[in-house]
Write a protein that holds these residues in place. Structure first.
Motif, PDB file in Angstrom:
ATOM      1  N   LEU A 232       0.843  -1.188   0.000  1.00  0.00           N
ATOM      2  CA  LEU A 232       0.000   0.000   0.000  1.00  0.00           C
ATOM      3  C   LEU A 232       0.883   1.245   0.000  1.00  0.00           C
ATOM      4  N   PRO A 233       0.435   2.331  -0.633  1.00  0.00           N
ATOM      5  CA  PRO A 233       1.237   3.562  -0.672  1.00  0.00           C
ATOM      6  C   PRO A 233       1.111   4.358   0.621  1.00  0.00           C
ATOM      7  N   VAL A 234       2.075   4.165   1.505  1.00  0.00           N
ATOM      8  CA  VAL A 234       2.048   4.829   2.804  1.00  0.00           C
ATOM      9  C   VAL A 234       2.630   6.236   2.667  1.00  0.00           C
ATOM     10  N   ASP A 235       1.999   7.210   3.317  1.00  0.00           N
ATOM     11  CA  ASP A 235       2.488   8.587   3.263  1.00  0.00           C
ATOM     12  C   ASP A 235       3.366   8.923   4.444  1.00  0.00           C
TER      13      ASP A 235
ATOM     14  N   VAL B 185       0.186  -5.515  -5.188  1.00  0.00           N
ATOM     15  CA  VAL B 185       0.622  -4.192  -4.774  1.00  0.00           C
ATOM     16  C   VAL B 185      -0.373  -3.163  -5.292  1.00  0.00           C
ATOM     17  N   VAL B 186      -0.868  -2.339  -4.387  1.00  0.00           N
ATOM     18  CA  VAL B 186      -1.797  -1.275  -4.773  1.00  0.00           C
ATOM     19  C   VAL B 186      -0.988  -0.005  -4.966  1.00  0.00           C
ATOM     20  N   GLU B 187      -1.005   0.511  -6.175  1.00  0.00           N
ATOM     21  CA  GLU B 187      -0.263   1.735  -6.458  1.00  0.00           C
ATOM     22  C   GLU B 187      -1.078   2.947  -6.021  1.00  0.00           C
ATOM     23  N   ARG B 188      -0.358   4.058  -5.840  1.00  0.00           N
ATOM     24  CA  ARG B 188      -1.040   5.322  -5.628  1.00  0.00           C
ATOM     25  C   ARG B 188      -1.896   5.630  -6.851  1.00  0.00           C
TER      26      ARG B 188
ATOM     27  N   TRP C  84       2.956  12.706  -5.969  1.00  0.00           N
ATOM     28  CA  TRP C  84       3.935  13.723  -5.677  1.00  0.00           C
ATOM     29  C   TRP C  84       5.274  13.044  -5.493  1.00  0.00           C
TER      30      TRP C  84
END
Lengths: 165, 179
Positions: A123-126, B163-166, B172
């Motif tokens: 998951l794209p963690v910020d 995998v889950v992309e943004r 950014w």
């Protein structure tokens, strides 16, 4: 942002990006995904002593469709990972993820077959918040960090694939 | 409740095919039997008024791959007599090649989930169980993780997810200093 002039009529000049980001960063609606002791610490942040409402993030939503911040607090097992992914996919854009604590960020001490070694693999963690569990102050600091991430955002980033070209 | 020697004699005479031994560790009597006789032995322990172990506290299992024993696995039954507050342990030994033994669901309904857990983690098959499927691990999990020959860190299950992309626009720069 510029405010002025004094006298009759109040108005301000700004850019749409800044206005939208200012609104977004100060009205984060978290979806708490508490699976362990980090979730208990998160409750303390929500309560009156630390009071996450000071940062505009007190509207806890237990429905992913009404939230824009996924707060992953605790270890994620291999059985829970598809659930977490699905919850993230159900959240409307724009959306952000905070990985809270050692377990969510790296698996922590649970270096076993059943525990995900960091949700950022999938998951794209910020923002990552270290700690086991993190102090409430650390969580608030993570939230402020995320607000700074949102400040840098731009509506141009949200154009669809066709119009972005 | 019989003392150790008489307990051993009783079960040796009653179940000559499945009885192995009786051990005593600090007053905790343990009956060792072969897996195929487990249902009859536990029925005797439950219904015989000299024992009357009416409560099944726990079912678990041990993998004796390293230290050895009568067989590779032993399924451990902890029984409690609630009237006399007496306890006894039954070890039912099963081989790796034929890891089957009778379910005791017909004696205690609580055996349902406990046997499912042993099945999930050790791969032992309980014949006659009404619903023998995984209870802790995901349904599509392929291994039995508490077996000693399964690696602690797994065989890649924990890193095998999509995998889950943004989302498409909100990219950014990944590395920025936000101090």
């Amino acid at each position: 942002m510029g405010v002025g002039p004094t006298g009759k009529g109040d108005w301000l000049t700004t850019r749409v990006d800044q206005l939208v980001n200012w609104a977004r960063k100060n009205s984060l609606w978290p979806m708490p995904f508490g699976t362990a002791c980090c979730g208990i610490e998160l409750m303390s942040v929500l309560a009156s002593r630390h009071d996450i409402a000071r940062f505009g993030a007190e509207a806890i939503r237990f429905s992913p469709r009404q939230s824009d911040l996924l707060l992953v607090a605790g270890r994620i097992s291999i059985k829970m990972m598809p659930v977490l992914t699905r919850i993230y996919e159900q959240m409307p854009e724009p959306k952000w993820i905070i990985s809270m604590g050692a377990c969510a960020s790296s698996g922590g001490v649970f270096d076993t077959y059943s525990v995900i070694q960091g949700i950022d693999q999938f998951l794209p963690v910020d923002v990552y918040i270290p700690g086991c569990p993190p102090r409430p102050e650390a969580i608030l600091d993570g939230l402020i960090k995320l607000q700074k991430v949102i400040e840098r955002d731009s509506l141009r980033h949200y154009q669809s694939a066709e119009t972005a070209t | 409740m019989l003392p150790k020697r008489e307990l051993a004699d009783f079960f040796r005479n009653k179940f000559p095919d499945s009885f192995l031994e009786v051990t005593d560790f600090r007053g905790m009597l343990t009956i060792h039997i072969r897996g195929r006789g487990v249902l009859e032995v536990l029925r005797t322990l439950k219904t015989d008024p000299r024992f009357a172990f009416n409560f099944l506290c726990d079912i678990t299992a041990v993998d004796h791959l390293v230290q050895g024993g009568h067989a590779r696995f032993s399924v451990v039954y902890h029984l409690l007599n609630q009237h006399g507050a007496r306890r006894i342990v039954v070890h039912a030994w099963v081989d790796e090649e034929n890891p089957k033994l009778d379910s005791v669901y017909s004696l205690w309904k609580t055996a349902d989930w406990q046997e499912r857990e042993v099945f999930d983690l050790y791969g032992l098959l309980f014949q006659g169980h009404p619903n023998l499927r995984r209870i802790l691990n995901p349904d599509d999990f392929k291994f039995y993780p508490l077996r000693k020959d399964y690696p602690l860190q797994g065989r890649g299950e924990r890193s095998d997810f999509p995998v889950v992309e943004r989302s498409i626009g909100s990219k950014w720069p990944a590395t920025q200093d936000f101090e």
